[in-house]
Design a protein around this motif. Sequence first.
Motif, mmCIF file in Angstrom:
data_model
loop_
_atom_site.group_PDB
_atom_site.id
_atom_site.type_symbol
_atom_site.label_atom_id
_atom_site.label_comp_id
_atom_site.label_asym_id
_atom_site.label_seq_id
_atom_site.Cartn_x
_atom_site.Cartn_y
_atom_site.Cartn_z
ATOM 1 N N VAL A 348 -36.036 -22.476 -23.975
ATOM 2 C CA VAL A 348 -36.377 -21.429 -23.000
ATOM 3 C C VAL A 348 -37.257 -21.999 -21.897
ATOM 4 C CG1 VAL A 348 -37.661 -19.281 -22.654
ATOM 5 C CG2 VAL A 348 -36.110 -19.499 -24.601
ATOM 6 N N TRP A 352 -36.213 -22.118 -18.014
ATOM 7 C CA TRP A 352 -37.072 -21.367 -17.097
ATOM 8 C C TRP A 352 -37.587 -22.276 -15.981
ATOM 9 C CZ3 TRP A 352 -42.264 -22.058 -15.875
ATOM 10 C CH2 TRP A 352 -42.841 -21.057 -15.094
ATOM 11 N N GLU A 355 -34.885 -23.021 -13.533
ATOM 12 C CA GLU A 355 -34.588 -21.857 -12.685
ATOM 13 C C GLU A 355 -35.630 -21.705 -11.584
ATOM 14 O OE1 GLU A 355 -33.421 -17.137 -13.149
ATOM 15 O OE2 GLU A 355 -33.482 -18.444 -14.913
ATOM 16 N N ASP A 367 -33.933 -15.279 -10.961
ATOM 17 C CA ASP A 367 -33.786 -13.875 -11.353
ATOM 18 C C ASP A 367 -33.720 -13.692 -12.869
ATOM 19 O OD1 ASP A 367 -31.319 -14.970 -11.890
ATOM 20 O OD2 ASP A 367 -30.223 -13.782 -10.410
ATOM 21 N N GLY A 368 -34.001 -14.753 -13.607
ATOM 22 C CA GLY A 368 -34.040 -14.642 -15.064
ATOM 23 C C GLY A 368 -32.724 -14.847 -15.768
ATOM 24 N N ARG A 369 -31.669 -15.158 -15.007
ATOM 25 C CA ARG A 369 -30.352 -15.258 -15.643
ATOM 26 C C ARG A 369 -30.274 -16.405 -16.650
ATOM 27 N NH1 ARG A 369 -30.748 -17.540 -10.981
ATOM 28 N NH2 ARG A 369 -29.702 -19.491 -10.426
ATOM 29 N N VAL A 371 -32.797 -17.793 -18.537
ATOM 30 C CA VAL A 371 -33.529 -17.453 -19.756
ATOM 31 C C VAL A 371 -32.785 -16.388 -20.548
ATOM 32 C CG1 VAL A 371 -35.657 -16.426 -20.649
ATOM 33 C CG2 VAL A 371 -35.764 -18.149 -18.837
ATOM 34 N N THR A 372 -32.184 -15.427 -19.848
ATOM 35 C CA THR A 372 -31.403 -14.389 -20.531
ATOM 36 C C THR A 372 -30.246 -15.014 -21.312
ATOM 37 O OG1 THR A 372 -31.950 -12.737 -18.862
ATOM 38 C CG2 THR A 372 -29.991 -12.324 -20.197
ATOM 39 N N ALA A 373 -29.567 -15.966 -20.692
ATOM 40 C CA ALA A 373 -28.437 -16.615 -21.362
ATOM 41 C C ALA A 373 -28.903 -17.415 -22.570
ATOM 42 C CB ALA A 373 -27.702 -17.516 -20.376
ATOM 43 N N THR A 375 -31.622 -16.928 -24.415
ATOM 44 C CA THR A 375 -32.062 -16.001 -25.465
ATOM 45 C C THR A 375 -30.876 -15.392 -26.193
ATOM 46 O OG1 THR A 375 -34.032 -15.486 -24.158
ATOM 47 C CG2 THR A 375 -33.471 -13.975 -25.931
ATOM 48 N N ALA A 376 -29.872 -14.990 -25.426
ATOM 49 C CA ALA A 376 -28.682 -14.405 -26.049
ATOM 50 C C ALA A 376 -27.978 -15.419 -26.940
ATOM 51 C CB ALA A 376 -27.734 -13.890 -24.967
ATOM 52 N N ARG A 386 -22.510 -11.392 -22.948
ATOM 53 C CA ARG A 386 -23.810 -11.617 -22.293
ATOM 54 C C ARG A 386 -23.848 -10.981 -20.909
ATOM 55 N NH1 ARG A 386 -23.738 -17.983 -23.884
ATOM 56 N NH2 ARG A 386 -23.701 -17.662 -26.116
#
Length: 386
Positions: A348, A352, A355, A367-369, A371-373, A375-376, A386
């Motif tokens: 992560v 991050w 990004e 925009d957090g995409r 980290v979101t990916a 984490t998922a 996702r």
Amino acid sequence: MTFSTQLRIPGPTPLPERVARAMNRPLIDHRGPEFAAILAEVTAGAKRVFKTRNDVLLLTSSGTGGLESAVANLVSPGDEVVVALCGNFGERFAALASAYGADVVRLELEWGQPVEADDLRVVLERHPKAKVVLLTHNETSTGVTNPLRELARVARNADRIVVVDGVSSISSIDIDTDGWGLDVAVSGSQKGWMAPPGFALVSVSDRAWAQQAKARSPRFYFDWKEAKTWAEKGMTPFTPAIPVAFALQEGLRMLEEEGLANVYERHARLARATQAGLEALGFQLFAREGYRSNTVTSAVPPPGLDVNALRKLVDTKYGVVIAGGQGKMTGKMIRVGHLGAIAGGDVVQVIWALEQALEELDVAPADGRGVTAVTAAIQGVPAAAR
């Protein structure tokens, strides 16, 4: 903002606190009983990781030293040697064989692509005098894990000596030395073993010993026979890297406490997370799907991105150290190491930081995409959802 360094190159890898503490022990007599006990414990543990009953030799050197020992002990000047390569470390294996006077037969694949068993079979049929085959399990320069079991089966069916560069795979990716018929397998302490550079671990089969007895290349420091003779007395022929032996002992204990199956699953899960994060940020994965490494991910950046500027920014501002490309891919890709002492939070942080850096370099918004990916992927959410 100050960040502690995240060393995320494909080796050397970060040292767990336990390993670092173990290294700080006072030095001991390398000809005494305490070192003999450590050597015995490390050798026995390495055999369990390699899945072998063969001899395992500990050589004070880098992983490349272990690879050179294989060439020095198995190849005579003028011998035909088949080298299957698909990246920079396969090139190094070929160069080692050439340096010892071998007639190198190159089975060469495009970087990012794996070596195919059928291609190896054809080359071996065309070169019946080549007794030794040099294979790279995990090509660190491209992030490709070759189908070792299938390649080894082809080579063994052709009655060849199978030598494997497992420097960046063994202890992080499952391997079955005896079950797959690997005559020689080499690893390095600075990878998934969670120790500093300093030891090469080399497994040697009975078939390899028979070949070693016939080979005529000059050897001294890397003479396997000397290493085995001294190991049987609880020693090494020359002064070993004693603090690294302490570290390797502790790293092995940590691997077995976690359980090797869990270690391999963790590496596979974090590899998927790294890949998902990089793709979400617009990077193109370099290695062919289905053969992507569980220890290092290679990725080509979005158009217009300066790889060197990106690496410098994530290092100096966010404390994240990633690798660049090697050889003909220098300046054209990044490589993120995820082997050894690594957890989901580390991935992560890496994604991050990348990004944030992409936004600062005016490439893409943060925009957090990514980290979101990540984490998922860690949570096991399918890519389509996702």
